[in-house]
Design an enzyme around this catalytic site. Sequence first.
Site, PDB file in Angstrom:
ATOM      1  N   HIS A 261       5.598  10.242   9.941  1.00  0.00           N
ATOM      2  CA  HIS A 261       5.920   8.809   9.986  1.00  0.00           C
ATOM      3  C   HIS A 261       7.415   8.538   9.867  1.00  0.00           C
ATOM      4  O   HIS A 261       7.856   7.430  10.134  1.00  0.00           O
ATOM      5  CB  HIS A 261       5.169   8.080   8.867  1.00  0.00           C
ATOM      6  CG  HIS A 261       3.702   7.982   9.133  1.00  0.00           C
ATOM      7  ND1 HIS A 261       3.092   6.823   9.548  1.00  0.00           N
ATOM      8  CD2 HIS A 261       2.726   8.913   9.087  1.00  0.00           C
ATOM      9  CE1 HIS A 261       1.799   7.045   9.728  1.00  0.00           C
ATOM     10  NE2 HIS A 261       1.548   8.303   9.449  1.00  0.00           N
TER      11      HIS A 261
ATOM     12  N   ASP B 249      15.087   4.893  10.304  1.00  0.00           N
ATOM     13  CA  ASP B 249      13.686   4.541  10.059  1.00  0.00           C
ATOM     14  C   ASP B 249      12.854   5.248  11.112  1.00  0.00           C
ATOM     15  O   ASP B 249      13.253   5.297  12.285  1.00  0.00           O
ATOM     16  CB  ASP B 249      13.505   3.017  10.204  1.00  0.00           C
ATOM     17  CG  ASP B 249      12.554   2.443   9.164  1.00  0.00           C
ATOM     18  OD1 ASP B 249      11.619   3.163   8.773  1.00  0.00           O
ATOM     19  OD2 ASP B 249      12.743   1.275   8.766  1.00  0.00           O
TER      20      ASP B 249
HETATM   21  C1  GDG Z   1       6.915   4.342   6.886  1.00  0.00           C
HETATM   22  C2  GDG Z   1       8.177   4.696   7.699  1.00  0.00           C
HETATM   23  C3  GDG Z   1       7.110   3.648   9.708  1.00  0.00           C
HETATM   24  C4  GDG Z   1       6.769  -4.708   3.018  1.00  0.00           C
HETATM   25  N1  GDG Z   1       7.040  -5.459   1.927  1.00  0.00           N
HETATM   26  C5  GDG Z   1       5.892  -6.034   1.587  1.00  0.00           C
HETATM   27  C6  GDG Z   1       4.912  -5.618   2.482  1.00  0.00           C
HETATM   28  N2  GDG Z   1       5.482  -4.811   3.351  1.00  0.00           N
HETATM   29  C7  GDG Z   1       4.778  -4.199   4.492  1.00  0.00           C
HETATM   30  C8  GDG Z   1       5.382  -4.614   5.804  1.00  0.00           C
HETATM   31  C9  GDG Z   1       4.974  -3.450   6.695  1.00  0.00           C
HETATM   32  C10 GDG Z   1       5.012  -2.278   5.719  1.00  0.00           C
HETATM   33  O1  GDG Z   1       4.872  -2.802   4.406  1.00  0.00           O
HETATM   34  C11 GDG Z   1       6.348  -1.533   5.777  1.00  0.00           C
HETATM   35  O2  GDG Z   1       6.344  -0.741   6.914  1.00  0.00           O
HETATM   36  P1  GDG Z   1       7.670  -0.147   7.558  1.00  0.00           P
HETATM   37  O3  GDG Z   1       7.283   0.481   8.835  1.00  0.00           O
HETATM   38  O4  GDG Z   1       8.639  -1.257   7.723  1.00  0.00           O
HETATM   39  O5  GDG Z   1       8.297   0.880   6.515  1.00  0.00           O
HETATM   40  P2  GDG Z   1       7.835   2.076   5.492  1.00  0.00           P
HETATM   41  O6  GDG Z   1       7.048   1.564   4.353  1.00  0.00           O
HETATM   42  O7  GDG Z   1       9.083   2.799   5.131  1.00  0.00           O
HETATM   43  O8  GDG Z   1       6.880   3.015   6.387  1.00  0.00           O
HETATM   44  C12 GDG Z   1       8.358   3.689   8.839  1.00  0.00           C
HETATM   45  C13 GDG Z   1       5.871   3.479   8.857  1.00  0.00           C
HETATM   46  O9  GDG Z   1       5.796   4.435   7.796  1.00  0.00           O
HETATM   47  C14 GDG Z   1       4.596   3.616   9.704  1.00  0.00           C
HETATM   48  O10 GDG Z   1       4.571   4.830  10.372  1.00  0.00           O
HETATM   49  O11 GDG Z   1       7.213   2.563  10.610  1.00  0.00           O
HETATM   50  O12 GDG Z   1       9.465   4.062   9.631  1.00  0.00           O
HETATM   51  O13 GDG Z   1       9.335   4.719   6.863  1.00  0.00           O
HETATM   52  O14 GDG Z   1       3.664  -3.577   7.177  1.00  0.00           O
HETATM   53  O15 GDG Z   1       4.895  -5.839   6.199  1.00  0.00           O
HETATM   54  N3  GDG Z   1       3.645  -6.003   2.407  1.00  0.00           N
HETATM   55  C15 GDG Z   1       3.301  -6.834   1.392  1.00  0.00           C
HETATM   56  N4  GDG Z   1       4.210  -7.283   0.479  1.00  0.00           N
HETATM   57  C16 GDG Z   1       5.514  -6.916   0.535  1.00  0.00           C
HETATM   58  O16 GDG Z   1       6.325  -7.331  -0.296  1.00  0.00           O
HETATM   59  N5  GDG Z   1       2.036  -7.209   1.280  1.00  0.00           N
END
Ligand code: GDG
Length: 464
Positions: free
Chosen positions: A161, A369
């Site tokens: 990921h 990322d």
């Molecule tokens: C890893 C990789 C890759 C965030 N803050 C809150 C919240 N979120 C949710 C977002 C989104 C998820 O969490 C974050 O996803 P990301 O993709 O932006 O980042 P990582 O957590 O680092 O994920 C990344 C991912 O895996 C999938 O393969 O894209 O590159 O690092 O859905 O909306 N959700 C809630 N409250 C928050 O305060 N409920």
Amino acid sequence: MGRLVAVSNRVADPRNASAGGLAVALGEALKVTGGLWFGWSGKVVETAQGGTPGEGELHQQQAGNVTLATVDLCREDHDGYYLGYSNGVLWPVFHYRLDLADFDAGQNLNIYRRVNQLFARKLAPLLEPDDEIWIHDYHLIPLAAELRAIGCSQRIGFFLHIPLPPPLILAAIPQHEWLMRALFAYDLVGFQSHADLEHFGRYVQSEARAEPMGEHRYRAFHRTVRAQAFPIGIDVDEFAELGRGPEARETYEMMMAQYARRRLLLGIDRLDYSKGLPQRLKAFQILLAEYPENRMSATLVQIAAPSRESVDAYADLRREMEGITGAINGRYGELDWMPVRYIHRTTSRRRLPGLCRASRVALVTPLRDGMNLVAKEYVAAQDPADPGVLVLSRFAGAAEQMKEALLVNPYDTRATAQAVQQALHMPLAERQARHGKLLERIRAQDVHWWSGEFLRTLAESDCG
Ligand code: GDG
């Protein structure tokens, strides 16, 4: 196709919303296929002084059509495997941050390996002969090798990921050969972007003398592995549906009422040094300093969900963010306007679409990322008749697919401020055109496409 067995460090009930990209995406995929989801329970159990590290207890629970099977970890295993090696070495190095990696704690590599062996021992008895096993992320790179060592011959796929850095960065990890060799126990290895896939190809050819075997296949260590890019997506309809719910609508209306005469800018991230948050705040400060018409108007709402707080680098980042936020608000704030609204708490997922829709600009500016799902969620939540603008780091995996965003170099804070200014003044027709193309692409390559493509390719990958 046989039953799907997904394995990841953390397991979450797919019927509940969680903060973290992997749990969100895998939950969406599993809701459709059903199956078994195996991983750590999130519970750390203390062992008696002088006692041997605990053999984690197995818990099983049914969540709709998904069986959740989890094991507890003892303190020593948790600290060495999760905090020490996964998040103290692999996370920073894979995000190009050699400066933050703690290579000295050599024991942690042994514990990382030991926990992967524990997972293999606990998972093997639950497996059926026709299962398709899908292992996720950097915590579990050696798991297939450990499963093979105890006789599992099912097809096993792996998805990373996070980014895979270039060979010379990977080579800084002591025993990187062992780690990368473990990938050859899989039948299929998936990456988020073509850039990551290219790094893999270069690494295995230069460091492991792997032979390319036609498109997507490499042979080394007497095994052939297939490697491909599968950019992860979101469930566009589910997020749009969430946006029609009462919490999202209430959030939208509250933000619109409060900021009727102002422009909202939005950031939603885990508080992680890969997300470029201090640089983002500095870019926002430059926006206020160099384009003064934004004072008393542009307001940055930054949600920074707490994450890995017992790792030192994260505690340092928290202090840095509090310092910069305080400095900007102290310098530019007025009695009736605060430029930065910084929220260091998790916000309910049901509110996020409303917040996205109310924001004129989203700032998704990680330094690195794997993909970044927030970029896609922001686009999915917009009103197509009056959409906001996505300012996106060129170093997010999402930038390969989302060319109609305003792409920025997050290290160049002045250029990022200029892009935000451009976003704030973008004419409606241009916003609609960019948004239309972005929405079309995130719909075509959504989370179901991602899991479907991966599992279809895995089913065809008879590597041996
Ligand atoms: C890893 C990789 C890759 C965030 N803050 C809150 C919240 N979120 C949710 C977002 C989104 C998820 O969490 C974050 O996803 P990301 O993709 O932006 O980042 P990582 O957590 O680092 O994920 C990344 C991912 O895996 C999938 O393969 O894209 O590159 O690092 O859905 O909306 N959700 C809630 N409250 C928050 O305060 N409920």
